[in-house]
Design an enzyme around this catalytic site. Structure first.
Site, short mmCIF file in Angstrom:
data_model
loop_
_atom_site.label_atom_id
_atom_site.label_comp_id
_atom_site.label_asym_id
_atom_site.label_seq_id
_atom_site.Cartn_x
_atom_site.Cartn_y
_atom_site.Cartn_z
N LYS D 100 0.87 -1.18 0.00
CA LYS D 100 0.00 0.00 0.00
C LYS D 100 0.91 1.22 0.00
O LYS D 100 1.67 1.44 0.94
CB LYS D 100 -0.91 0.01 1.23
CG LYS D 100 -1.81 1.24 1.28
CD LYS D 100 -2.71 1.26 2.51
CE LYS D 100 -3.19 2.69 2.77
NZ LYS D 100 -3.78 2.85 4.10
N GLY D 161 -8.56 8.72 10.13
CA GLY D 161 -8.83 8.73 11.56
C GLY D 161 -9.93 9.67 12.00
O GLY D 161 -10.17 9.81 13.19
N ALA D 187 -9.89 5.24 4.60
CA ALA D 187 -9.78 6.44 5.45
C ALA D 187 -11.09 7.19 5.51
O ALA D 187 -11.75 7.43 4.51
CB ALA D 187 -8.68 7.39 4.99
N GLY D 188 -11.44 7.55 6.73
CA GLY D 188 -12.60 8.40 6.97
C GLY D 188 -13.85 7.64 7.39
O GLY D 188 -14.75 8.22 7.99
N ASN D 209 -9.72 0.99 9.95
CA ASN D 209 -8.81 0.83 11.05
C ASN D 209 -9.33 1.55 12.30
O ASN D 209 -9.83 0.93 13.22
CB ASN D 209 -7.41 1.33 10.66
CG ASN D 209 -6.36 1.01 11.72
OD1 ASN D 209 -6.68 0.48 12.78
ND2 ASN D 209 -5.13 1.34 11.46
N THR D 210 -9.28 2.89 12.28
CA THR D 210 -9.64 3.65 13.48
C THR D 210 -11.02 3.30 14.03
O THR D 210 -11.19 3.15 15.24
CB THR D 210 -9.61 5.16 13.15
OG1 THR D 210 -8.30 5.49 12.71
CG2 THR D 210 -9.97 5.99 14.37
#
EC number: 2.8.1.10
Lengths: 259, 259, 259, 259
Positions: D100, D161, D187-188, D209-210
């Site tokens: 990535k 995040g 992301a987001g 992830n987050t």
């Protein structure tokens, strides 16, 4: 299209401005006359509680210029009966026959009670009041208010004082479509762009209080709202273009260097 | 705060209006002078293709009043080289040294090519152009444009001509925060409330074309946009109040009848 | 947290699925049993009109497996009296004592009449019905329904059949916060992501009809909704993280090559 | 339509799950195997920095079950050269040939640098890496990545995040339409409903992830995301119904009592 050819008529009164303002939360009452002047608003709502019928000073109505329509409200009423009593008191005190009917028993979200509001409107309209009820944007409540003799309906965009904008947009649109009375968006508007959007949708007017009163510079914010409401109304008449899925060139894209 | 104390300075030019307009899609060129007059716009963008350097009539620049800044654009350019050629032609033809750099090779969404735009900006800024590049709202591209000598950046709110509003709101906000140049929202704005919102967020100006040109009454819509842009800028300075989770009464809620 | 430890209890019934489905608009009644099976739904609503008490074939209830709770609705009722009559007919016909109270006199937007709905709920709850009234998301109407003895409230996300999603999001959130009954979002949900969002907000369940029935592959869509409702409920319990204004690295950003 | 008939193929690898997960921000590395198991994810991204090539304990890769595809990322790289070095190190360390590509020099919003990302992708794809570049949702950057030999593109929904959801929705839609590679939203995404929406739009996969790591119960949240991604993909295939302006009855509205 201008204020001469597109007036707002409520009761017997013809207004050229479509911005209504409130009197709450100002750090100083003297700001109110500045707000009226810079916004061009011709209607101002006042809680009866704010009007001191005995004292010589500090009465908020002292700051309201002549030519501005007073719209007393029944803030503090928790049912129809209390709203009716406040309205009659206001009239007896010389505040005229306009009344914003506000019946709230929910202390957290300050959401209006449609059932009690319809009851109060029936009574007050029959007594000759120009009744402007504050409501949740519920079509069936609004239809009952038409029958009850309301002069306009005042649905909320979001709970009072939240500055959140037109969170009830879809329901407001239905009211504007279906109700043969002026629809005045009251509560929740936090920014001039929100008021402008309401007017573009066909709202008849907007009532603003917190967003102006809590601005760092209320006079300047009042001026901004005055312009935004006017802009939204003009856009409504000018005929908004449709939204497109794909891009459409404004300028000729090809051929300049490729002929 | 007014246009005297809050001017927009681009290159050596001081502007009191923060609305830029385009010249595409009008049913008649004579509408353009009406749009300029009623909107108060002081900058107008024109595709070089629209300017007929030979013919006596029909040249769009005939309709541009003196005192209005001409902003030729490189519409039709598909790479940096073509954009540079168009810009030089415009200058040679007496169109001045402002240039809106538009490099587009995507025919469906008309999205700009950041890489080629940076290249063209480097060259043209070095040659003394006041370079205003049209971009996707990408922070890293905007940072490179700062280094390349751009006079402002012009990110899109949505694809050209779609009237969809600030669909890139979150990315625009980041550009406004981080880029030490005027951020002018260009493309996608379909309603005065959209332009007003961009200005509230801190955009330096808005460029409008389709939303005005495709209105049923372009002159009236131009006036509406002029007010909305001004309202949004004033709100930016007046200090918008925060959004609240719960309601906050504007009027005293209790105590009137319950003392 | 699973369906054993987080059951939905309505009346005396304990449900492990939080998806309710409707029976309207299906091209074939046989699809209904597939939808129930693949979605895992344990409650199904049926308009009494769809139930043919005389004919031997084509009765929609033939397709409802045992173990699935029947929720007859009063669709077609234009006031409380009619809703009460339909409910009693349904019970007499052996449809059990659950009833979705739907009172609609608006033919364009099909918005429910809160006033008549409260009246019907009072009567039917007193008669021992498990009453699930369909309402606009109005807090004061919902509070009256609690007093009237409703078993749950079913506010709309958007008008019936529009597939528009949670357009009344702000008002739904208030109901979920304030009403001590299951809040079941009914109408307007068009996509699994909408149902998932409602559940994340704390809705007790979702009722889906049009979005499944009008899909190209209703069985597959039913399966998707079953998962999305379950996902949203799990997320509600898992504790959603807060939204951040600025980015926060997931991976260590510095130091790898810069030590 | 199931994972057998609708696999996601990246490089030479066929995946039945369309959820990718990260390894950052977990309070304990042992949670990672629980997250993989409960979500069903088959791809996991790891910052090379997290991999301790010398130590015997605490290496995050210890917790990755066999059968799960490792996707090392170049987190910490500030330009193409650094990204290339990290990728080569990862391969040399036995992490396989997936990478990535993450090139970030902006420390506040952690927005990727499209220009450097394209450069790194060109080099690494040529060296045989299965290159998955992380990008802003810019069509022209994505087109260059197709030419550069990327195996997929990974546009952001909002800054890393932030849990803000698909704030770049309009631009993502364009990438999904136009780019002939899997589009993986990275992301987001903060809630299962966000991931579900991305999949309904036609995204090929989502990387989370987050939102999982920062949940109160990461294992449960992982399970929720697994279901939501699957639901969204099924809805994409099942054919979402169109949105309607006006209501459309699910049940027969008239005639029951009015014949």
């Amino acid at each position: 299209m201008d204020s001469n050819t597109d007036p707002l008529v409520i009761g017997q009164t013809t207004l050229s401005s479509r911005l209504f303002v409130g009197t709450g939360k100002y750090s100083s009452d003297s700001l109110i006359s500045e707000v009226l002047k810079r916004s061009g608003a011709q209607v101002i709502t006042v809680a009866l509680r704010r009007m001191d019928f005995h004292s010589q000073v500090g009465n908020v109505t002292d700051y309201i210029p002549s030519g501005v329509q007073l719209l007393p409200n029944t803030s503090g009423a928790r049912n129809a009966e209390e709203a009716v009593r406040i309205a009659r008191l206001a009239k007896a005190a010389g505040c005229g026959n306009w009344i914003k009917i506000e019946v709230i028993s929910d202390n957290k979200y300050l959401l209006p009670d449609g059932y009690e509001t319809v009851k109060a409107t029936e009574i007050l309209a029959r007594e000759g009041f120009v009744a402007l009820p504050y409501i949740s944007p519920d079509l069936m409540v609004a239809k009952r208010l038409v029958e009850a003799g309301a002069a306009a309906v005042m649905p909320l965009g979001a709970p009072i004082g939240t500055n959140r904008g037109l969170k009830t947009r879809e329901l407001l649109r239905i009211l504007i479509d279906e109700i043969p009375l002026p629809v005045i968006v009251d509560a929740g508007i936090g920014r001039p762009s929100h008021a402008c959007e309401a007017m573009e949708m066909g709202a008849a007017a907007c009532l603003l209080n917190t967003a102006i009163a809590s601005a760092a510079d209320p006079g300047l914010m009042a001026e901004a709202f005055g312009k935004a409401v006017s802009a939204g109304r003009q856009a409504y008449w000018a005929g908004l273009g449709g939204r497109q899925e794909y891009a459409q060139a404004s300028s000729p894209l090809t051929g300049f260097l490729h002929e």
